[in-house]
Design a protein around this motif. Structure first.
Motif, PDB file in Angstrom:
ATOM      1  N   ASN A   1      -2.154  99.707   1.771  1.00 20.31           N
ATOM      2  CA  ASN A   1      -1.068 100.866   3.164  1.00 20.31           C
ATOM      3  C   ASN A   1      -2.791 100.972   4.777  1.00 20.31           C
ATOM      4  O   ASN A   1      -3.278 100.897   4.406  1.00 20.31           O
ATOM      5  CB  ASN A   1      -0.883 101.732   2.592  1.00 20.31           C
ATOM      6  CG  ASN A   1       0.511 102.101   1.792  1.00 20.31           C
ATOM      7  OD1 ASN A   1       1.171 101.092   2.101  1.00 20.31           O
ATOM      8  ND2 ASN A   1       0.234 102.513   0.555  1.00 20.31           N
TER       9      ASN A   1
ATOM     10  N   ASP B   1      -5.461  91.833  15.759  1.00 21.61           N
ATOM     11  CA  ASP B   1      -3.410  92.478  15.468  1.00 21.61           C
ATOM     12  C   ASP B   1      -3.011  90.971  15.516  1.00 21.61           C
ATOM     13  O   ASP B   1      -3.281  90.526  16.789  1.00 21.61           O
ATOM     14  CB  ASP B   1      -3.526  93.661  15.959  1.00 21.61           C
ATOM     15  CG  ASP B   1      -3.804  94.379  15.059  1.00 21.61           C
ATOM     16  OD1 ASP B   1      -4.308  95.116  14.376  1.00 21.61           O
ATOM     17  OD2 ASP B   1      -4.763  95.481  15.743  1.00 21.61           O
TER      18      ASP B   1
ATOM     19  N   SER C   1       1.945  91.741  12.521  1.00 23.23           N
ATOM     20  CA  SER C   1       2.659  92.761  11.894  1.00 23.23           C
ATOM     21  C   SER C   1       1.430  92.888  10.383  1.00 23.23           C
ATOM     22  O   SER C   1       1.112  93.574   9.644  1.00 23.23           O
ATOM     23  CB  SER C   1       3.463  93.186  11.272  1.00 23.23           C
ATOM     24  OG  SER C   1       4.375  92.815  11.469  1.00 23.23           O
TER      25      SER C   1
ATOM     26  N   PRO D   1      -2.207  93.647   5.645  1.00 23.05           N
ATOM     27  CA  PRO D   1      -0.317  93.693   6.400  1.00 23.05           C
ATOM     28  C   PRO D   1      -0.809  95.079   6.802  1.00 23.05           C
ATOM     29  O   PRO D   1      -1.157  96.001   6.291  1.00 23.05           O
ATOM     30  CB  PRO D   1       0.406  93.141   5.114  1.00 23.05           C
ATOM     31  CG  PRO D   1       0.002  92.064   3.915  1.00 23.05           C
ATOM     32  CD  PRO D   1      -1.138  92.829   4.102  1.00 23.05           C
ATOM     33  N   GLN D   2      -0.088  95.256   7.774  1.00 18.78           N
ATOM     34  CA  GLN D   2      -0.473  96.722   7.766  1.00 18.78           C
ATOM     35  C   GLN D   2       1.218  97.310   8.264  1.00 18.78           C
ATOM     36  O   GLN D   2       1.836  97.918   8.972  1.00 18.78           O
ATOM     37  CB  GLN D   2      -0.746  96.608   9.948  1.00 18.78           C
ATOM     38  CG  GLN D   2      -1.806  95.837  10.468  1.00 18.78           C
ATOM     39  CD  GLN D   2      -3.235  97.139   8.903  1.00 18.78           C
ATOM     40  OE1 GLN D   2      -3.275  97.934   9.334  1.00 18.78           O
ATOM     41  NE2 GLN D   2      -3.682  96.338   8.102  1.00 18.78           N
ATOM     42  N   THR D   3       2.188  96.905   7.423  1.00 19.46           N
ATOM     43  CA  THR D   3       3.966  96.922   7.194  1.00 19.46           C
ATOM     44  C   THR D   3       3.662  97.774   6.054  1.00 19.46           C
ATOM     45  O   THR D   3       5.044  98.623   5.997  1.00 19.46           O
ATOM     46  CB  THR D   3       4.411  95.854   7.526  1.00 19.46           C
ATOM     47  OG1 THR D   3       3.587  95.060   5.903  1.00 19.46           O
ATOM     48  CG2 THR D   3       4.199  94.952   8.449  1.00 19.46           C
TER      49      THR D   3
ATOM     50  N   LEU E   1       6.650  96.332   2.512  1.00 19.27           N
ATOM     51  CA  LEU E   1       7.070  96.047   3.536  1.00 19.27           C
ATOM     52  C   LEU E   1       6.192  94.763   3.492  1.00 19.27           C
ATOM     53  O   LEU E   1       6.215  94.372   4.786  1.00 19.27           O
ATOM     54  CB  LEU E   1       7.621  96.041   4.887  1.00 19.27           C
ATOM     55  CG  LEU E   1       8.736  96.845   4.836  1.00 19.27           C
ATOM     56  CD1 LEU E   1       8.797  98.341   5.658  1.00 19.27           C
ATOM     57  CD2 LEU E   1      10.069  97.185   4.265  1.00 19.27           C
ATOM     58  N   SER E   2       5.218  94.807   2.817  1.00 19.74           N
ATOM     59  CA  SER E   2       4.060  93.228   2.859  1.00 19.74           C
ATOM     60  C   SER E   2       5.212  91.738   2.752  1.00 19.74           C
ATOM     61  O   SER E   2       4.544  91.097   3.928  1.00 19.74           O
ATOM     62  CB  SER E   2       3.430  93.593   1.784  1.00 19.74           C
ATOM     63  OG  SER E   2       2.711  94.439   0.825  1.00 19.74           O
TER      64      SER E   2
ATOM     65  N   ASN F   1       7.708  91.359   4.932  1.00 20.46           N
ATOM     66  CA  ASN F   1       7.720  91.401   6.649  1.00 20.46           C
ATOM     67  C   ASN F   1       6.535  90.284   7.047  1.00 20.46           C
ATOM     68  O   ASN F   1       6.446  89.334   7.563  1.00 20.46           O
ATOM     69  CB  ASN F   1       8.010  92.286   7.296  1.00 20.46           C
ATOM     70  CG  ASN F   1       9.013  93.481   6.965  1.00 20.46           C
ATOM     71  OD1 ASN F   1       9.977  92.503   6.589  1.00 20.46           O
ATOM     72  ND2 ASN F   1       9.230  94.678   7.649  1.00 20.46           N
ATOM     73  N   ALA F   2       5.221  90.362   6.522  1.00 19.44           N
ATOM     74  CA  ALA F   2       4.296  90.217   7.863  1.00 19.44           C
ATOM     75  C   ALA F   2       3.365  88.467   7.206  1.00 19.44           C
ATOM     76  O   ALA F   2       3.704  88.029   7.997  1.00 19.44           O
ATOM     77  CB  ALA F   2       2.431  90.935   7.186  1.00 19.44           C
TER      78      ALA F   2
ATOM     79  N   ASP G   1       8.533  92.540  -2.474  1.00 18.41           N
ATOM     80  CA  ASP G   1       9.280  92.635  -1.126  1.00 18.41           C
ATOM     81  C   ASP G   1       8.601  90.601  -0.556  1.00 18.41           C
ATOM     82  O   ASP G   1       9.228  90.370  -0.052  1.00 18.41           O
ATOM     83  CB  ASP G   1       8.719  93.561  -0.427  1.00 18.41           C
ATOM     84  CG  ASP G   1       9.012  93.351   0.766  1.00 18.41           C
ATOM     85  OD1 ASP G   1      10.432  93.389   1.192  1.00 18.41           O
ATOM     86  OD2 ASP G   1       8.235  93.453   1.938  1.00 18.41           O
TER      87      ASP G   1
END
Length: 189
Positions: free
Chosen positions: A9, A40, A43, A61-63, A67-68, A70-71, A116
């Protein structure tokens, strides 16, 4: 080229929690590959590098954990790579603290970040580096446990555990998954 993803996270609030062990391993690997900084993009915080003679992309991931995918899905699309060229490093409640388990694919084991990724990245066939964090003692909830810091004893062993996990990833990249599994699976404190 391989994508090496450490799950965690973003933010200082979570940096020293059990859920962020994937980020710690990525940082150790990036140091070994002489990465000066991450940028960066998609995401995530990413860095392209050479690790044990192979081109890799380190990803944090920065989501937020759940929601990993997504990136990672954006990164796989950009680099035109399949999920099979991905190594995912994550915490695992079902393994005692300090234990490693490497394998390709399989279920998410209740890990929402892995779930995810499986859902959004076209399958479960990534290589997994599962870093054991143990289970909470009742009545502590799992969500509270993974977002809590390591115990005093665990903190004393954390650096060597992270470095051994980084060794396992290097072994996968250099020698392949079978050699890495035979070398590192089940090795504990």
């Amino acid at each position: 080229m391989q994508i090496i993803v450490g799950l965690g996270n973003p933010g200082d609030k979570y940096s020293q929690t059990r859920h962020n062990i994937g980020f710690h391993v990525i940082e150790a690997l990036a140091k070994r590959a002489s990465v000066v900084s991450f940028r960066d993009k998609f995401s995530a915080r990413i860095a392209e590098a050479t690790l044990v003679g192979e081109r890799v992309v380190f990803v944090k991931p920065q989501t937020f954990m759940n929601l990993s995918g997504n990136a990672l899905s954006q990164i796989l699309t950009w680099y035109k790579l399949p999920i099979t060229d991905t190594i995912v490093i994550h915490d695992d409640l079902d393994l005692p603290f300090g234990t490693l388990r490497l394998r390709r694919g399989g279920g998410a084991g209740g890990h929402n970040g892995v779930s995810d990724i499986v859902r959004k990245c076209g399958g479960a066939e990534s290589i997994r580096v599962r870093c054991g964090i143990g289970r909470p003692t009742p009545p502590m909830a799992v969500a509270d446990y993974v977002l809590s810091g390591f115990s005093g004893e665990e903190k004393g062993a954390l650096e060597s555990f992270v470095l051994r996990s980084a060794d396992a990833v290097e072994c996968v990249v250099r020698d392949g998954l079978t050699v890495a599994m035979n070398t590192f699976n089940g090795k504990g404190k």
